[in-house]
Scaffold this motif. Structure first.
Motif, PDB file in Angstrom:
ATOM      1  N   VAL A 184       0.841  -1.195   0.000  1.00 45.14           N
ATOM      2  CA  VAL A 184       0.000   0.000   0.000  1.00 45.14           C
ATOM      3  C   VAL A 184       0.876   1.245   0.000  1.00 45.14           C
ATOM      4  N   SER A 185       1.936   1.217   0.783  1.00 42.83           N
ATOM      5  CA  SER A 185       2.879   2.338   0.795  1.00 42.83           C
ATOM      6  C   SER A 185       3.505   2.527  -0.580  1.00 42.83           C
ATOM      7  N   MET A 186       3.829   1.409  -1.244  1.00 43.96           N
ATOM      8  CA  MET A 186       4.383   1.492  -2.594  1.00 43.96           C
ATOM      9  C   MET A 186       3.383   2.141  -3.553  1.00 43.96           C
ATOM     10  N   SER A 187       2.121   1.756  -3.436  1.00 44.41           N
ATOM     11  CA  SER A 187       1.092   2.318  -4.302  1.00 44.41           C
ATOM     12  C   SER A 187       0.928   3.817  -4.075  1.00 44.41           C
ATOM     13  N   ASP A 188       0.949   4.230  -2.806  1.00 41.76           N
ATOM     14  CA  ASP A 188       0.827   5.654  -2.495  1.00 41.76           C
ATOM     15  C   ASP A 188       2.018   6.447  -3.034  1.00 41.76           C
ATOM     16  N   ALA A 189       3.226   5.881  -2.897  1.00 36.18           N
ATOM     17  CA  ALA A 189       4.415   6.555  -3.408  1.00 36.18           C
ATOM     18  C   ALA A 189       4.352   6.691  -4.931  1.00 36.18           C
ATOM     19  N   GLN A 190       3.805   5.658  -5.590  1.00 38.97           N
ATOM     20  CA  GLN A 190       3.664   5.728  -7.043  1.00 38.97           C
ATOM     21  C   GLN A 190       2.692   6.824  -7.462  1.00 38.97           C
ATOM     22  N   GLU A 191       1.613   7.005  -6.708  1.00 43.71           N
ATOM     23  CA  GLU A 191       0.648   8.055  -7.025  1.00 43.71           C
ATOM     24  C   GLU A 191       1.301   9.435  -6.899  1.00 43.71           C
ATOM     25  N   ILE A 192       2.115   9.609  -5.856  1.00 46.78           N
ATOM     26  CA  ILE A 192       2.835  10.880  -5.684  1.00 46.78           C
ATOM     27  C   ILE A 192       3.801  11.092  -6.850  1.00 46.78           C
ATOM     28  N   ARG A 193       4.496  10.051  -7.207  1.00 46.79           N
ATOM     29  CA  ARG A 193       5.454  10.111  -8.319  1.00 46.79           C
ATOM     30  C   ARG A 193       4.763  10.527  -9.614  1.00 46.79           C
TER      31      ARG A 193
END
Length: 406
Positions: A13-22
């Motif tokens: 989930v943290s990876m997904s959130d970081a991807q959205e920010i990216r």
């Protein structure tokens, strides 16, 4: 234009959130650069354990030494006091996942011209978040405090994101969430089983898997989809946490050890070839030596092929926050014993792959990848990013060694 880099700690989930920010920063027109060259670095943090907070703080300090500005997001950023006392060029943004990309965009600064290329996931498998938050009240868990109550995305939004990832070239998708089985889109009439079916049927997709699911959400309907849809990976990560009834009760888990094992058995009966992995906490305040032995026996009985072992650490604001009677050395001993058992079971499982054909998604130039049941493989000469058919010829220390089928 500002140069930026993103990183994450913790779960999918943290990876997904970081991807959205990216993606948001790229859409704003900012330029992605290697971390050491970026003027702004965004670190999506974790706080599930004390060690995770320590790693998050270390990552932020490291980033602050090379970047002009660092933005801290994620779970540790939302945990009061977790990120205090850090260098002055670090900005902490305690925001929910739904608005954090907007907040980071504002913090970095807008551009007059936008529309940069959308970056794909840096990994071969792409993660699609379908749900966030948790409404349960496990005694040791801080996640409801920092993630909020359970809420779901719409099925339409999930399927749209899944199509986008397939169009970017991802052959496998992973549906992820904090409490995956709580996904609901009542307006569209979707539960998790229906959503899984819809994603599995997308044109161009080879495989879809679930990230982690609570045992109470292993419904017959979900197992039926897993058994009937060839594109659904036969793998379930089901957190057990303990194999002792008293510890589970103290943890406020909503199942018994006996009930957990019965559900696991049913999953094996309904889904041919399913592989099961789990999480276990050792050294919980209610766990004595007898309770730990019961956990070992439950791991044996369930036949887990991988166990993520977490030594208990008290988390602020939880029911168990002031209770930590098990010595560190004892937690370490129990952790080592459980990991050794898990390693033996994983090795035995890898042996069953010798002489068998498997579809392996290759994730790197070394030929390393994963079969549908999440068994690690190394297929020398196989092209990265491709799904290949391979046959197991040897067993390495942590993977099946295979050759490409003719």
């Amino acid at each position: 234009m500002t140069s930026f880099a993103t990183e994450f700690l913790g779960c999918k989930v943290s990876m997904s959130d970081a991807q959205e920010i990216r993606e948001r920063l790229a859409a704003d027109g900012h330029a992605e650069r290697p971390a050491a060259e970026a003027a702004v670095r965004v670190v999506n943090t974790c706080c599930v354990t004390a060690e995770a907070v320590a790693k998050s703080r270390k990552a932020l300090r490291r980033a602050s030494r090379t970047a002009e500005r660092v933005v801290a997001t994620g779970c540790a950023a939302s945990l009061p006091g977790a990120l205090e006392g850090l260098p002055s060029n670090i900005t902490v943004l305690p925001r929910s996942s739904e608005v954090v990309a907007d907040a980071v965009s504002e913090a970095v600064g807008p551009l007059g011209c936008v529309g940069g290329a959308t970056p794909g996931f840096a990994r071969t498998r792409a993660y699609v978040k379908i749900q966030d938050g948790c409404s349960f009240t496990c005694s040791y868990c801080v996640i409801p405090q920092v993630r909020g109550m359970s809420r779901s995305r719409t099925a339409e939004a999930v399927i749209r994101d899944a199509r986008r990832r397939v169009a970017q070239g991802h052959r496998e998708l992973v549906l992820t969430g904090v409490n995956l089985g709580c996904f609901r889109d009542r307006a569209a009439g979707f539960h998790l089983s229906g959503l899984l079916t819809a994603v599995a049927e997308l044109e161009g997709l080879d495989r879809v898997r679930l990230s982690s699911i609570e045992i109470n959400h292993l419904t017959d309907g979900l197992l039926e989809v897993m058994a009937g849809e060839s594109r659904v990976a036969p793998h379930l990560h089901v957190p057990m946490q303990s194999g002792d009834a008293g510890v589970l009760q103290a943890m406020r888990r909503r199942y018994s050890a006996e009930g957990f094992l019965a559900k696991v058995s049913r999953a094996r009966e309904r889904v041919p070839g399913v592989s099961l992995t789990t999480d276990v906490i050792v050294g919980h305040p209610a766990e004595d030596e007898v309770a730990f032995e019961r956990t070992l026996e439950a791991v044996r009985c369930a036949g887990f092929t991988r166990v993520h072992v977490f030594p208990y650490s008290p988390r602020p604001g939880t029911r168990d926050a002031a209770d930590d009677p098990v010595p560190v050395a004892e937690k370490q001993r129990r952790s080592a014993e459980l990991r050794a058992l898990a390693d033996r079971q994983a090795a035995a499982h890898r042996m069953t792959k010798l002489g068998r054909r498997e579809l392996v998604l290759v994730e790197g130039d070394s030929g390393r990848g994963y079969a549908g049941d999440y068994t690690p493989f190394v297929v020398p000469g196989a092209p990265a990013g491709h799904l290949v058919e391979a046959i197991g010829v040897d067993v390495g220390p942590d993977a099946v060694v295979a050759r490409l089928c003719a």
